[in-house]
Design an enzyme around this catalytic site. Sequence first.
Site, PDB file in Angstrom:
ATOM      1  N   ASP A 151       0.847  -1.193   0.000  1.00  0.00           N
ATOM      2  CA  ASP A 151       0.000   0.000   0.000  1.00  0.00           C
ATOM      3  C   ASP A 151       0.882   1.242   0.000  1.00  0.00           C
ATOM      4  O   ASP A 151       1.974   1.234   0.573  1.00  0.00           O
ATOM      5  CB  ASP A 151      -0.906   0.025   1.240  1.00  0.00           C
ATOM      6  CG  ASP A 151      -1.923  -1.108   1.243  1.00  0.00           C
ATOM      7  OD1 ASP A 151      -2.424  -1.448   0.166  1.00  0.00           O
ATOM      8  OD2 ASP A 151      -2.205  -1.649   2.321  1.00  0.00           O
ATOM      9  N   ASP A 185      -7.127  -1.378  -4.414  1.00  0.00           N
ATOM     10  CA  ASP A 185      -8.166  -1.030  -3.432  1.00  0.00           C
ATOM     11  C   ASP A 185      -9.119   0.018  -4.001  1.00  0.00           C
ATOM     12  O   ASP A 185     -10.337  -0.036  -3.783  1.00  0.00           O
ATOM     13  CB  ASP A 185      -7.536  -0.488  -2.150  1.00  0.00           C
ATOM     14  CG  ASP A 185      -6.691  -1.526  -1.426  1.00  0.00           C
ATOM     15  OD1 ASP A 185      -6.993  -2.727  -1.547  1.00  0.00           O
ATOM     16  OD2 ASP A 185      -5.737  -1.126  -0.740  1.00  0.00           O
TER      17      ASP A 185
END
Length: 206
Positions: A151, A185
Amino acid sequence: MSLKKSILLITIILLIDQISKIYIKTHFKLQEHIEVFSWFQIYFIENDGMAWGTKISDFVSFISERTAKIFLTVFRIVAIFGIGYWLFDATKNKASKILILAIALIFAGAMGNILDSVFYGVLFDDSFNQVATFLPEAGGYDSLLHGKVVDMLYFPLFELDLPEWLPIGGGKRFNFFEPVFNIADMAISTGFIMLIVFNKKAFPKK
């Protein structure tokens, strides 16, 4: 929206997602960050579990973290086959463009994070106090199916002190928006939001 266009969209999202993750993994140390704007940072973290860093072992105490990780990765793989069939069926039956686009986004996002979970453990060494190497001679940081999701997108839009009288979080510093996420995401979230907001268009009554 045809199946070919859906596959093209999925391919583009996967390429952007994986290129960004590989770049971050091979150029940043874990928790290293760069402030692009006051409200946006590139902030490298790794997610070992589900959304928000949750793990199956947090809910089922008798399962070890490594076993829980395998269950999660296998579940993701099974789910992607289900989503893929849903996409195929939707295009075959000429479903609404909104529905097909949403499914394609969800599929692309899920696939992007699955690639991390399945392969990154063997493709990279770890990022603790160092920049990771792609295909290291000594081997990766873990085995197949035990990879961590990369991420890097962080939007600390604003902070405020919560009032003391609030029953939850009162007196604490609140940071909006705190989660760090990735392109995959974003694709998943966008797909689900489309299904909710445009529900009637996605599932028109016959």
